[in-house]
Design a protein around this motif. Structure first.
Motif, PDB file in Angstrom:
ATOM      1  N   TRP A  56     -23.479 -23.376 -84.115  1.00 25.98           N
ATOM      2  CA  TRP A  56     -23.312 -21.970 -84.496  1.00 25.98           C
ATOM      3  C   TRP A  56     -22.749 -21.166 -83.323  1.00 25.98           C
ATOM      4  CZ3 TRP A  56     -23.124 -20.088 -89.156  1.00 25.98           C
ATOM      5  CH2 TRP A  56     -23.824 -20.683 -90.214  1.00 25.98           C
ATOM      6  N   ALA A  57     -23.148 -21.536 -82.109  1.00 23.25           N
ATOM      7  CA  ALA A  57     -22.618 -20.852 -80.925  1.00 23.25           C
ATOM      8  C   ALA A  57     -21.129 -21.087 -80.773  1.00 23.25           C
ATOM      9  CB  ALA A  57     -23.371 -21.333 -79.682  1.00 23.25           C
ATOM     10  N   LEU A  58     -20.664 -22.325 -81.148  1.00 25.28           N
ATOM     11  CA  LEU A  58     -19.231 -22.628 -81.104  1.00 25.28           C
ATOM     12  C   LEU A  58     -18.467 -21.720 -82.052  1.00 25.28           C
ATOM     13  CD1 LEU A  58     -16.826 -24.359 -80.219  1.00 25.28           C
ATOM     14  CD2 LEU A  58     -17.470 -26.011 -82.005  1.00 25.28           C
ATOM     15  N   LEU A  59     -18.989 -21.549 -83.291  1.00 22.73           N
ATOM     16  CA  LEU A  59     -18.331 -20.651 -84.248  1.00 22.73           C
ATOM     17  C   LEU A  59     -18.314 -19.220 -83.721  1.00 22.73           C
ATOM     18  CD1 LEU A  59     -19.653 -21.781 -87.762  1.00 22.73           C
ATOM     19  CD2 LEU A  59     -17.414 -22.214 -86.731  1.00 22.73           C
ATOM     20  N   SER A  60     -19.412 -18.814 -83.120  1.00 25.65           N
ATOM     21  CA  SER A  60     -19.489 -17.462 -82.584  1.00 25.65           C
ATOM     22  C   SER A  60     -18.447 -17.252 -81.493  1.00 25.65           C
ATOM     23  CB  SER A  60     -20.898 -17.214 -82.030  1.00 25.65           C
ATOM     24  OG  SER A  60     -21.000 -15.925 -81.484  1.00 25.65           O
ATOM     25  N   LEU A  61     -18.216 -18.308 -80.658  1.00 22.67           N
ATOM     26  CA  LEU A  61     -17.236 -18.213 -79.580  1.00 22.67           C
ATOM     27  C   LEU A  61     -15.830 -18.038 -80.117  1.00 22.67           C
ATOM     28  CD1 LEU A  61     -16.499 -18.479 -76.546  1.00 22.67           C
ATOM     29  CD2 LEU A  61     -16.301 -20.944 -76.952  1.00 22.67           C
ATOM     30  N   VAL A  62     -15.430 -18.870 -81.079  1.00 22.53           N
ATOM     31  CA  VAL A  62     -14.041 -18.821 -81.561  1.00 22.53           C
ATOM     32  C   VAL A  62     -13.753 -17.539 -82.321  1.00 22.53           C
ATOM     33  CG1 VAL A  62     -13.855 -21.329 -81.633  1.00 22.53           C
ATOM     34  CG2 VAL A  62     -14.588 -20.097 -83.674  1.00 22.53           C
ATOM     35  N   LEU A  63     -14.812 -16.911 -82.875  1.00 22.46           N
ATOM     36  CA  LEU A  63     -14.588 -15.665 -83.615  1.00 22.46           C
ATOM     37  C   LEU A  63     -14.645 -14.430 -82.705  1.00 22.46           C
ATOM     38  CD1 LEU A  63     -16.678 -16.207 -86.890  1.00 22.46           C
ATOM     39  CD2 LEU A  63     -14.220 -16.431 -86.595  1.00 22.46           C
ATOM     40  N   SER A  64     -15.379 -14.542 -81.589  1.00 20.92           N
ATOM     41  CA  SER A  64     -15.587 -13.352 -80.772  1.00 20.92           C
ATOM     42  C   SER A  64     -14.671 -13.283 -79.557  1.00 20.92           C
ATOM     43  CB  SER A  64     -17.051 -13.292 -80.301  1.00 20.92           C
ATOM     44  OG  SER A  64     -17.360 -14.435 -79.520  1.00 20.92           O
ATOM     45  N   GLN A  65     -14.061 -14.433 -79.150  1.00 21.38           N
ATOM     46  CA  GLN A  65     -13.188 -14.424 -77.981  1.00 21.38           C
ATOM     47  C   GLN A  65     -11.775 -14.007 -78.384  1.00 21.38           C
ATOM     48  OE1 GLN A  65     -13.863 -15.009 -74.704  1.00 21.38           O
ATOM     49  NE2 GLN A  65     -16.047 -15.041 -75.266  1.00 21.38           N
ATOM     50  N   HIS A  66     -11.191 -13.109 -77.599  1.00 24.45           N
ATOM     51  CA  HIS A  66      -9.827 -12.642 -77.872  1.00 24.45           C
ATOM     52  C   HIS A  66      -8.997 -12.728 -76.592  1.00 24.45           C
ATOM     53  CE1 HIS A  66     -12.372 -10.624 -80.891  1.00 24.45           C
ATOM     54  NE2 HIS A  66     -11.308 -10.770 -81.682  1.00 24.45           N
ATOM     55  N   VAL A  67      -7.726 -12.985 -76.810  1.00 24.56           N
ATOM     56  CA  VAL A  67      -6.754 -12.940 -75.710  1.00 24.56           C
ATOM     57  C   VAL A  67      -5.641 -12.005 -76.156  1.00 24.56           C
ATOM     58  CG1 VAL A  67      -5.129 -14.220 -74.297  1.00 24.56           C
ATOM     59  CG2 VAL A  67      -7.283 -15.285 -74.954  1.00 24.56           C
ATOM     60  N   LYS A  68      -5.485 -10.938 -75.388  1.00 23.17           N
ATOM     61  CA  LYS A  68      -4.478  -9.929 -75.719  1.00 23.17           C
ATOM     62  C   LYS A  68      -4.630  -9.463 -77.175  1.00 23.17           C
ATOM     63  CE  LYS A  68      -1.088 -11.620 -72.368  1.00 23.17           C
ATOM     64  NZ  LYS A  68       0.275 -12.129 -72.141  1.00 23.17           N
ATOM     65  N   SER A  69      -5.897  -9.117 -77.503  1.00 21.82           N
ATOM     66  CA  SER A  69      -6.230  -8.584 -78.835  1.00 21.82           C
ATOM     67  C   SER A  69      -5.871  -9.547 -79.951  1.00 21.82           C
ATOM     68  CB  SER A  69      -5.525  -7.232 -79.076  1.00 21.82           C
ATOM     69  OG  SER A  69      -5.948  -6.278 -78.128  1.00 21.82           O
ATOM     70  N   ASP A  70      -5.853 -10.840 -79.620  1.00 21.64           N
ATOM     71  CA  ASP A  70      -5.553 -11.835 -80.642  1.00 21.64           C
ATOM     72  C   ASP A  70      -6.679 -12.861 -80.666  1.00 21.64           C
ATOM     73  OD1 ASP A  70      -4.300 -13.167 -82.637  1.00 21.64           O
ATOM     74  OD2 ASP A  70      -2.808 -14.142 -81.337  1.00 21.64           O
ATOM     75  N   TYR A  71      -6.874 -13.472 -81.833  1.00 21.56           N
ATOM     76  CA  TYR A  71      -7.920 -14.488 -81.965  1.00 21.56           C
ATOM     77  C   TYR A  71      -7.531 -15.751 -81.216  1.00 21.56           C
ATOM     78  CZ  TYR A  71      -9.776 -11.608 -85.740  1.00 21.56           C
ATOM     79  OH  TYR A  71     -10.278 -10.582 -86.470  1.00 21.56           O
ATOM     80  N   LEU A  72      -8.535 -16.534 -80.795  1.00 22.16           N
ATOM     81  CA  LEU A  72      -8.267 -17.814 -80.127  1.00 22.16           C
ATOM     82  C   LEU A  72      -7.599 -18.791 -81.070  1.00 22.16           C
ATOM     83  CD1 LEU A  72     -11.451 -18.613 -77.985  1.00 22.16           C
ATOM     84  CD2 LEU A  72      -9.184 -17.959 -77.185  1.00 22.16           C
ATOM     85  N   ILE A  73      -8.081 -18.817 -82.306  1.00 18.50           N
ATOM     86  CA  ILE A  73      -7.540 -19.783 -83.271  1.00 18.50           C
ATOM     87  C   ILE A  73      -6.695 -19.031 -84.281  1.00 18.50           C
ATOM     88  CG2 ILE A  73      -9.506 -21.331 -82.945  1.00 18.50           C
ATOM     89  CD1 ILE A  73     -10.620 -20.304 -85.586  1.00 18.50           C
ATOM     90  N   GLY A  74      -6.069 -19.766 -85.133  1.00 21.58           N
ATOM     91  CA  GLY A  74      -5.200 -19.146 -86.120  1.00 21.58           C
ATOM     92  C   GLY A  74      -5.955 -18.176 -87.019  1.00 21.58           C
ATOM     93  N   GLU A  75      -5.311 -17.061 -87.329  1.00 23.91           N
ATOM     94  CA  GLU A  75      -5.985 -16.012 -88.112  1.00 23.91           C
ATOM     95  C   GLU A  75      -6.415 -16.509 -89.478  1.00 23.91           C
ATOM     96  OE1 GLU A  75      -4.721 -11.625 -89.642  1.00 23.91           O
ATOM     97  OE2 GLU A  75      -4.367 -12.098 -87.519  1.00 23.91           O
ATOM     98  N   VAL A  76      -5.618 -17.419 -90.030  1.00 23.03           N
ATOM     99  CA  VAL A  76      -5.954 -17.947 -91.350  1.00 23.03           C
ATOM    100  C   VAL A  76      -7.276 -18.698 -91.315  1.00 23.03           C
ATOM    101  CG1 VAL A  76      -4.654 -20.103 -91.006  1.00 23.03           C
ATOM    102  CG2 VAL A  76      -5.074 -19.266 -93.327  1.00 23.03           C
ATOM    103  N   TYR A  77      -7.521 -19.397 -90.181  1.00 18.69           N
ATOM    104  CA  TYR A  77      -8.782 -20.143 -90.058  1.00 18.69           C
ATOM    105  C   TYR A  77      -9.953 -19.202 -89.785  1.00 18.69           C
ATOM    106  CZ  TYR A  77      -5.476 -23.965 -89.864  1.00 18.69           C
ATOM    107  OH  TYR A  77      -4.462 -24.823 -90.166  1.00 18.69           O
ATOM    108  N   VAL A  78      -9.677 -18.130 -89.030  1.00 18.03           N
ATOM    109  CA  VAL A  78     -10.708 -17.115 -88.828  1.00 18.03           C
ATOM    110  C   VAL A  78     -11.156 -16.556 -90.177  1.00 18.03           C
ATOM    111  CG1 VAL A  78     -11.206 -14.819 -87.882  1.00 18.03           C
ATOM    112  CG2 VAL A  78      -9.933 -16.486 -86.518  1.00 18.03           C
ATOM    113  N   GLU A  79     -10.166 -16.273 -91.005  1.00 17.97           N
ATOM    114  CA  GLU A  79     -10.496 -15.702 -92.319  1.00 17.97           C
ATOM    115  C   GLU A  79     -11.278 -16.680 -93.171  1.00 17.97           C
ATOM    116  OE1 GLU A  79      -8.626 -12.882 -95.736  1.00 17.97           O
ATOM    117  OE2 GLU A  79      -7.455 -13.415 -93.968  1.00 17.97           O
ATOM    118  N   ARG A  80     -10.883 -17.974 -93.110  1.00 21.29           N
ATOM    119  CA  ARG A  80     -11.592 -18.973 -93.907  1.00 21.29           C
ATOM    120  C   ARG A  80     -13.038 -19.153 -93.432  1.00 21.29           C
ATOM    121  NH1 ARG A  80      -7.821 -24.163 -94.076  1.00 21.29           N
ATOM    122  NH2 ARG A  80      -9.674 -25.024 -95.130  1.00 21.29           N
TER     123      ARG A  80
END
Length: 1051
Positions: A56-80
């Motif tokens: 759960w901490a891994l999911l929290s990291l990929v959703l909460s970390q941003h680089v230059k106001s962008d998500y770490l992973i693809g936005e489509v996966y964030v949404e899913r």
């Protein structure tokens, strides 16, 4: 984890792995992980807590970390992933607490919280707003629906508030265009309109909405809150649907009180058929929106489209509906209490906006719909003290009320109390011609005879119409109606065959006749009196004949107003003084007493017995018992002669000894049990009727006393057996209510509660016993008081009184009087046992308790003194302080005044009194002997001992003089009577002494202090005579049968 965090720490490293981070492989793996975690939680599969926490901490990291106001992973996966989280919450709220879904929901909250907290510059995607909506819904819904523990609800709240903080910062497309705001507004609208909510559910919803509104206020866009309120606001059709779904039982009270009139039966929905634990949608919706506008107005946010006035009007509608209900369910009582705690009350709402705009809106709705809207206008005018000139501004001319519609009629009825006398007279003048021109069919319509007569009655109720010529003119019109349309008048007929429109015309005619009798002294002709009296009696006969139909509201109303008319006429003739009889037709008073009054009570007395035998629901405020008040009030006017000529069936009570004739005993056996009845009007009516009988009863015991008074022991004689039996039952009930309360601790009895009726019946029974006691001779009083002493009933009463009398018995209205005036108390003011008066109900029991205590001290002073002297020290002091402060001065003044105004003449003795010193002086003269005695009342009279002092003494030996002073002191201390009665007894004793009758050498008195007999039992040895009762006491206390004087055997 560490490599990813390092990769994100610098732009160079991030550039090397960005393709992998944004790629499908990592994205799919994370989506699969989210899916497995969510499903594992829902399925409650046993997995180690650390294992789950790391993922759960891994999911929290990929959703909460941003680089230059962008998500770490693809936005489509964030949404899913967010969709997965959303689905988890959606499924979780459908599961029970026992299914152990707390773990997944808690982790979802952690992930979502991190996600929202990190979204500082990023716009939220659509799936995020769906997640936010579900979080909001879980918080807003009751725990009974979500099955989530409080600690998790708190976590959910923090999470969705975190998301709201992001939302309100984005005032552009994420503000007014926000899917969350639109969806949550629609969801709230649906919740309050469609979902059955109880009090806790509504409270939870309002609390969550309050959090939402406070977040919206943080937005830079000040219109955001107003737009949101508009999204929740129902349209006119939806409001009307909710209003129509409210049960119509609210109409009972205004119809029965004459504030509104209807010519059709409309009671179709009974509150008992609905779930009384949930709130109607109109109440929930108006409460929600009121909460919203209060928040908005505190921030001075202006609402569009008159929404402030519309919402205020709807909540006033809800509050008025609740206020008009008889015996509302607990849910509605809780609803009103909840609003009061939230400062959402009638007065609070009326002060929110422009009163004039609100009144204008209410006027329009009242003119269109009438009913509750009209009643709200009346309450608004009264609560806001709106002037008649201000009221006039909202209708152009009085002509705008005509032709009459239901809305116009109800508006006039509600406005009449607030219009000027001139305006009321104009309305009457407008209505009278209309009564002359209608056909028979038109008499039943709102714009015909029914409606105009209803308006006339509303104007008359204000008391501003005192034109006898106008009133007589209306009466003559009604007489013409009877001549032209005799079947219009429902005289001695079957009401099951009559339509509601005919019933309601008769109701308004009866109301007019009642008001006519009340409004002015009517110098009517003989024919006019015949019309009024004959119609009254025939309507009453119709009521009795159709009693089985009284479950029909309009039939019940017909019964009520027919009894009202009989009551008003009874009161009119009862108050008629000889000087005014010249205005009445010859023999009318005789006809009233011998025929009409007798007819009223011969109908109503048996009906009272029938109603009380059949009734299950005895609540005074229930409309099914609405007839009890006017019927019982009418019976309070019954004369003693009519009571004694009753034709009630005999009631047999086992084991009851009585000296009363059968017809009198039947009255007692029938009426006395009604003092226990669970309805105040019945108890008071029974009391008034029995009160008229009490002075008649002692004579039958007097006739059965032994003529020689030679009883060997002090006998005891019971007051009426049925009253004492009733008292025994009531004592058990009072013990359950007051028994555990220490003497001196005041108990407040809730008006109209079951305890209220128990206490009321008990105190009324004692008032009757004391009235009976007062009407008895001195000899009988001694016998009755001995019975009370043996049963200890009076002791129980006195203990209860000091739990019921207020610490400060000052009357409420006395607080506003000048300090120099003597304050009015419950001991100085006569208790009015009114059936109709409801405003004084909170003081009913305290005042009645004081009245009973006053009577007890006045009529049974020796018994009260005996109880007081034998009581424990704490009670002794409480009684002494209270009596000295509030009662003694009143009783002393009354006793002194009774001496001063007494018409009793003593041959050879004069009696005078001085109020300032609380002294009574008696001067006894016979031949050359003069005896002057001074009686001094103590400050705590009658608790303290009465002091007997000597004045002039001529021709009397010192020892004899002392004996006589002691005798008088003994009489005044131990006799339950007045000072004049004590003096009369003492004089009789002295007279006998001078006639040669020797003192009894046991009590040293000629006349026995208890049974008033002379010494007749003589000792054969010393020839001295003794009282039989004194000898009996001597023999039983000494265990000897010797003469008290010579000590020889007494034969």
């Amino acid at each position: 984890m560490t490599r990813k965090e390092k990769a994100c720490s610098s732009s160079e490293k991030h550039a090397l792995v960005i393709s992998w981070l944004k790629g499908d492989i990592l994205g799919e793996k994370l989506v699969t992980l989210a899916d497995r975690l969510c499903n594992k939680g829902l399925e409650s599969t046993v997995t180690s807590e650390p294992y789950l926490s790391e993922r759960w901490a891994l999911l929290s990291l990929v959703l909460s970390q941003h680089v230059k106001s962008d998500y770490l992973i693809g936005e489509v996966y964030v949404e899913r992933i967010i969709v997965n989280l959303h689905e988890t919450l959606s499924k979780a709220k459908k599961l029970s607490e026992a299914e152990n879904n707390d773990s997944s929901v808690s982790f979802v909250c952690d992930v979502a919280y991190d996600y929202f907290s990190s979204a500082k510059g990023c716009l939220l995607m659509p799936s995020s707003e769906d997640l936010l909506l579900t979080l909001f819904q879980l918080c807003a819904q009751s725990r009974g629906k979500t099955h989530l523990p409080d600690i998790l609800i708190c976590k959910l709240k923090n999470t969705w508030l975190s998301g709201m903080s992001v939302l309100v910062r984005q005032t552009g497309c994420a503000g007014l265009q926000s899917a969350f705001l639109r969806s949550s507004a629609l969801w709230l609208k649906g919740q309050v309109q469609s979902s059955p909510l109880d009090i806790p559910s509504l409270q939870g919803l309002l609390s969550t909405v309050d959090d939402l509104l406070n977040k919206l206020l943080e937005s830079e866009d000040t219109s955001l809150l107003g737009v949101y309120i508009a999204g929740v606001m129902p349209d006119g059709r939806e409001w009307e649907t909710m209003r129509q779904s409210l049960p119509m039982q609210w109409l009972h009270r205004p119809l029965f009180e004459g504030r509104l009139s209807l010519n059709y039966e409309c009671f179709t929905t009974d509150f008992r058929e609905q779930d009384t634990k949930t709130l109607p949608s109109h109440l929930c919706t108006s409460a929600l929106l009121s909460k919203m506008i209060i928040v908005a107005l505190k921030k001075e946010i202006v609402l569009e489209n008159n929404e402030l006035e519309k919402i205020t009007a709807e909540l006033l509608y809800s509050l008025q509906w609740c206020a008009e209900l008889d015996n509302p369910p607990a849910a509605l009582t809780g609803f009103q209490e909840m609003l009061e705690k939230m400062n959402i009350t009638f007065d609070d709402l009326c002060g929110l906006g422009n009163t004039s705009d609100l009144l204008h809106l209410l006027f329009n709705r009242s003119m269109e719909h009438g009913t509750l809207w009209s009643l709200i206008i009346a309450k608004l005018i009264l609560s806001q003290s709106i002037s008649s000139d201000e009221v006039k501004r909202h209708y152009e001319e009085k002509e705008s009320f005509f032709p009459l519609t239901e809305g116009n009629m109800h508006t006039i009825q509600s406005l009449c109390p607030f219009l000027s006398e001139e305006d009321n007279r104009e309305l009457v003048a407008r209505c009278i011609p209309a009564l002359l021109v209608w056909t028979k069919e038109d008499l039943y319509t709102v714009n015909g005879g029914f409606g105009h007569l209803a308006v006339l009655n509303s104007c008359l109720q204000t008391g501003s119409i005192d034109d006898a010529e106008v009133l007589h003119g209306i009466l003559r019109i009604l007489i013409c109606w009877k001549v032209d349309y005799e079947d219009l008048f429902l005289l001695s007929c079957n009401l099951s065959e009559v339509g509601p429109e005919v019933l309601t015309v008769n109701i308004e005619i009866m109301r007019f006749l009642s008001l006519f009798v009340k409004c002015c002294y009517p110098p009517l002709s003989e024919n006019e009196w015949d019309f009024v009296l004959c119609c009254m009696l025939a309507w009453l006969e119709t009521t009795i004949e159709n009693h089985e139909l009284c479950h029909v509201p309009l039939v019940q109303l017909f019964a009520c107003v027919s009894c009202d008319l009989a009551c008003e006429l009874s009161a009119f003739f009862e108050s008629t003084i000889p000087e005014s009889e010249g205005y009445l037709p010859e023999n009318l008073i005789i006809e009233w007493k011998e025929f009409f009054s007798q007819g009223i009570h011969s109908l109503l007395l048996p009906l009272l017995v029938t109603v009380t035998e059949q009734s299950n629901d005895t609540s005074e405020t229930s409309y099914q018992n609405a007839m009890l008040k006017p019927m019982c009030e009418t019976l309070t006017h019954i004369t003693k002669d009519h009571l004694l000529s009753h034709k009630l069936p005999a009631v047999s009570l086992a084991g009851q000894k009585t000296n009363l004739p059968e017809h009198l005993q039947t009255l007692l056996d029938t009426l006395a049990p009604l003092l226990l009845f669970r309805a105040r009007p019945v108890q008071i009516a029974a009391y008034h009727m029995l009160y008229k009988l009490m002075p008649e009863l002692p004579q039958y015991d007097q006739d059965n006393l032994k003529s020689d008074g030679d009883e060997e022991e002090e006998p005891a004689l019971s007051p009426p057996g049925v009253l004492m039996s009733l008292l025994s039952t009531q004592e058990d009930l009072l013990d359950s209510v007051l028994g555990s309360v220490p003497v001196g601790q005041i108990v407040t009895i809730k008006p109209l509660s079951e305890d209220f009726c128990h206490v009321l019946g008990y105190l009324l029974t004692w008032k009757l016993i004391l009235t009976f006691f007062k009407a008895s001779s001195s000899q009988l009083r001694a016998l009755y008081s001995m019975y009370l002493r043996k049963t200890k009933s009076l002791n129980k009463l006195l203990y209860h009184l000091f739990r019921l009398m207020p610490e400060n018995p000052t009357c409420a209205e006395a607080a506003s009087e000048l300090p120099s005036k003597e304050p009015k108390t419950f001991f100085t003011e006569e208790l009015q046992l009114s059936i109709r008066e409801m405003t004084t109900l909170p003081y009913h029991i305290p005042h009645l308790a004081c009245s009973v205590y006053h009577m007890t001290l006045k009529d049974l002073p020796a018994m009260v003194r005996l109880w007081w002297n034998s009581s424990e020290k704490r009670v002794f002091n409480i009684v002494d302080r209270f009596t000295s402060k509030y009662v003694s001065s009143v009783l002393s003044l009354q006793e002194i005044s009774a001496v001063q105004t007494s018409t009793q003449l003593f041959n050879g003795m004069t009696v005078k009194a001085r109020a300032a010193t609380r002294e009574v002086m008696a001067t006894y003269t016979i031949e050359d002997i003069v005896i002057e005695l001074i009686i001094q009342l103590p400050p705590n009279y009658p608790l303290g001992s009465i002091a007997v002092g000597s004045g002039r003494r001529v021709g009397v030996a010192v020892q004899q003089w002392r004996n006589w002073m002691l005798q008088l002191s003994t009489y005044l201390t131990h006799q339950n009577g007045s000072i004049m009665e004590g003096l009369a007894l003492w004089k009789n004793n002295v007279d006998k002494r001078f006639e040669g009758v020797e003192d009894c050498m046991i009590c040293f008195s000629v006349i026995h202090g208890f049974n008033y007999s002379l010494p007749k039992k003589a000792c054969r040895t010393c020839k001295k005579k003794f009282h039989s009762a004194c000898l009996y006491k001597w023999f039983t206390s000494s265990n000897k049968s010797t003469c008290p004087l010579c000590r020889e055997t007494f034969l």
